[in-house]
Scaffold this active site. Structure first.
Site, PDB file in Angstrom:
ATOM      1  N   GLU A 130       9.996  23.249  -5.091  1.00  0.00           N
ATOM      2  CA  GLU A 130      10.225  22.156  -4.292  1.00  0.00           C
ATOM      3  C   GLU A 130       9.295  21.238  -4.366  1.00  0.00           C
ATOM      4  OE1 GLU A 130      13.107  25.333  -1.393  1.00  0.00           O
ATOM      5  OE2 GLU A 130      11.063  25.169  -1.124  1.00  0.00           O
ATOM      6  N   ASP A 172       5.511  39.940   6.645  1.00  0.00           N
ATOM      7  CA  ASP A 172       4.519  39.948   5.783  1.00  0.00           C
ATOM      8  C   ASP A 172       3.409  40.890   6.079  1.00  0.00           C
ATOM      9  OD1 ASP A 172       5.768  37.907   4.078  1.00  0.00           O
ATOM     10  OD2 ASP A 172       4.699  36.200   5.407  1.00  0.00           O
ATOM     11  N   ALA A 205      11.555  34.947   4.989  1.00  0.00           N
ATOM     12  CA  ALA A 205      11.781  34.925   6.256  1.00  0.00           C
ATOM     13  C   ALA A 205      12.902  35.904   6.972  1.00  0.00           C
ATOM     14  CB  ALA A 205      12.617  33.280   6.708  1.00  0.00           C
ATOM     15  N   PHE A 241       8.593  34.059  12.207  1.00  0.00           N
ATOM     16  CA  PHE A 241       9.933  34.557  12.305  1.00  0.00           C
ATOM     17  C   PHE A 241       9.988  35.897  12.942  1.00  0.00           C
ATOM     18  CE2 PHE A 241      10.541  31.156   8.899  1.00  0.00           C
ATOM     19  CZ  PHE A 241      11.502  30.354   9.489  1.00  0.00           C
ATOM     20  N   GLY A 242       9.198  36.698  12.616  1.00  0.00           N
ATOM     21  CA  GLY A 242       9.159  38.042  13.059  1.00  0.00           C
ATOM     22  C   GLY A 242       8.675  38.072  14.442  1.00  0.00           C
ATOM     23  N   GLY A 265       1.904  37.203  16.784  1.00  0.00           N
ATOM     24  CA  GLY A 265       2.408  36.067  15.773  1.00  0.00           C
ATOM     25  C   GLY A 265       3.583  35.792  16.317  1.00  0.00           C
TER      26      GLY A 265
END
Length: 438
Positions: free
Chosen positions: A175, A312, A323, A15-16, A12
């Site tokens: 949003e 996640d 995040a 962000f991680g 992945g």
């Protein structure tokens, strides 16, 4: 003959995974970063791609470009379908090819998928907001609805086309609803002859009794007030029971009702990807209700100190799926690997530092919760602006994002309104392709 260096596989490039990779830049390791796409995705701004503010390239830089100065990393395209903890290897599929990669340490940061709470058939008619494909499809549906309404003569058909339903009143849903309202009421009026975009209905639905429930009562109330000012109809304590091509059916405190709507979008609920279940079964680890792996305090999978699950993918101390949890978790896992290679003691628990939560509602209006401090309105929006610029990857992306924000927030234009039939109708073909994957 040189001794083989420690092999780290990172699954992945969200962000991680990306921040874990960067944290290992100077470590004596060889990294293989495997991702299902060739880009890193700044997911918090997907709704701006969907509503024509930003282009996909501004929030999705190529992974190879981001990491081009990091010599110890190799980037591979593919979806990891299986982890073999005994043989220490992962099985990967990509278009037309399958392969395996061996590891000494594994960091799994595969993110999350949209959850329809067991009603996956809803996805065909109410796309989620987890990928560039989702955002481009929604852009096509949103702008296409106004174009089709311009052609219609049947008032009922026009009303259906100009009714937009957003399911989920968390940050993404709020949003999205706010930006569609700004499109209808500020950007599009005067561009059509047969319809008035200001007559569009934007409906925000959630099963909970509040919007932005994790932000606290004060900010939730402020957000609700601003949504009402924008003309968004907010229906709380409302559960979706059916979604089809022409509408959505809900159960409310007053009973069952149907909303005729051509454009629906889903921003409610997330679930761990199938890989989490496979790893749990292979290692004997437990999972939570969302399918996330219950990890040790140091983010390792129980019984397998060489496997880390972050972001996640992990269930730990009720940490939210945001995040910052992924970023800090990725850095923590990388730090543990460095310590082990240096012969230092490992197993230190992951300590999350909450940097706050942000959600923008409309131009110059956002809510922000940072520790004991709460901001709303212009001050919250300025904080949102700074934070999102800070975490956008790449100088070029920051510059072009600012330019497009200027056009959208100061002016009345939207820089990215291109939508194609392929974007709208490709979901079925993609689903057929994914169904063929092993």
């Amino acid at each position: 003959m040189d001794e083989q260096r420690h092999r780290v596989v990172i699954v992945g490039a969200g962000f991680g995974g990306l921040f874990a990779t960067k944290a290992l830049r100077r470590a004596p390791v060889d990294i293989t970063l495997i991702n299902g796409t060739a880009h890193h995705l700044f997911q918090p701004l997907l709704y701006q791609v969907a509503t024509g503010i930003l282009s996909e390239g501004e929030i999705a830089p190529p992974i190879r470009e981001v990491l081009k100065r990091q010599d110890n990393v190799k980037t591979l395209l593919g979806t990891v379908t299986r982890v073999d903890p005994t043989a220490r290897k992962v099985s990967v599929v990509a278009p037309g090819i399958a392969y395996e990669v061996e590891y000494d340490s594994l960091i799994v940061a595969a993110g999350a998928s949209q959850s329809y709470f067991g009603k996956n058939e809803f996805a065909e008619f109410a796309p989620g907001m987890k990928s560039i494909d989702d955002a481009l499809e929604l852009r096509g549906r949103i702008f296409g609805a106004f174009e089709l309404a311009e052609l219609e003569t049947d008032p009922a058909a026009i009303e259906r086309l100009l009714t937009f339903v957003v399911v989920g009143a968390g940050p993404t849903g709020v949003e999205m609803a706010g930006q569609i309202a700004e499109l209808a009421h500020r950007h599009l009026p005067g561009q059509y002859h047969n319809i008035d975009p200001r007559q569009a209905r934007i409906i925000l639905i959630d099963a909970l009794p509040t919007v932005l429930s994790t932000f606290g009562d004060h900010l939730s109330t402020q957000a609700l007030r601003q949504l009402h000012k924008l003309g968004v109809e907010v229906e709380l304590q409302t559960k979706v029971v059916k979604v089809d091509e022409t509408g959505i059916e809900v159960e409310t405190v007053d009973g069952h009702k149907r909303i005729e709507s051509a454009t629906k979008m889903w921003a409610a609920g997330v679930a761990a990807p199938p890989l989490a279940k496979q790893i749990a079964e292979a290692t004997g680890a437990e999972t939570d209700r969302a399918g996330r792996i219950k990890v040790n305090p140091d983010t390792t999978v129980p019984g397998y100190p060489e496997i880390y699950a972050v972001g996640d993918m992990m269930a730990l101390a009720d940490l939210p799926g945001v995040a910052q949890v992924a970023i800090q978790g990725g850095r923590h896992a990388a730090g543990q690997i460095r310590k082990r290679l240096a012969g230092e003691e490992t197993g230190q628990p992951f300590k999350y530092f909450d940097k706050g939560s942000l959600a923008t509602i409309s131009r110059f209006s956002a809510v922000a919760s940072v520790g004991k401090f709460h901001f709303a309105g212009l001050l919250g929006w300025l904080l949102w602006l700074v934070v999102h610029l800070l975490y956008l990857v790449g100088f070029k992306n920051r510059v072009t994002a600012v330019m497009h924000w200027f056009v959208s927030f100061i002016g009345r234009g939207r820089s990215e309104r291109v939508a194609t039939f392929q974007q709208v109708y490709a979901r079925r073909a993609l689903q057929e392709y994914q169904d063929k994957l092993p």
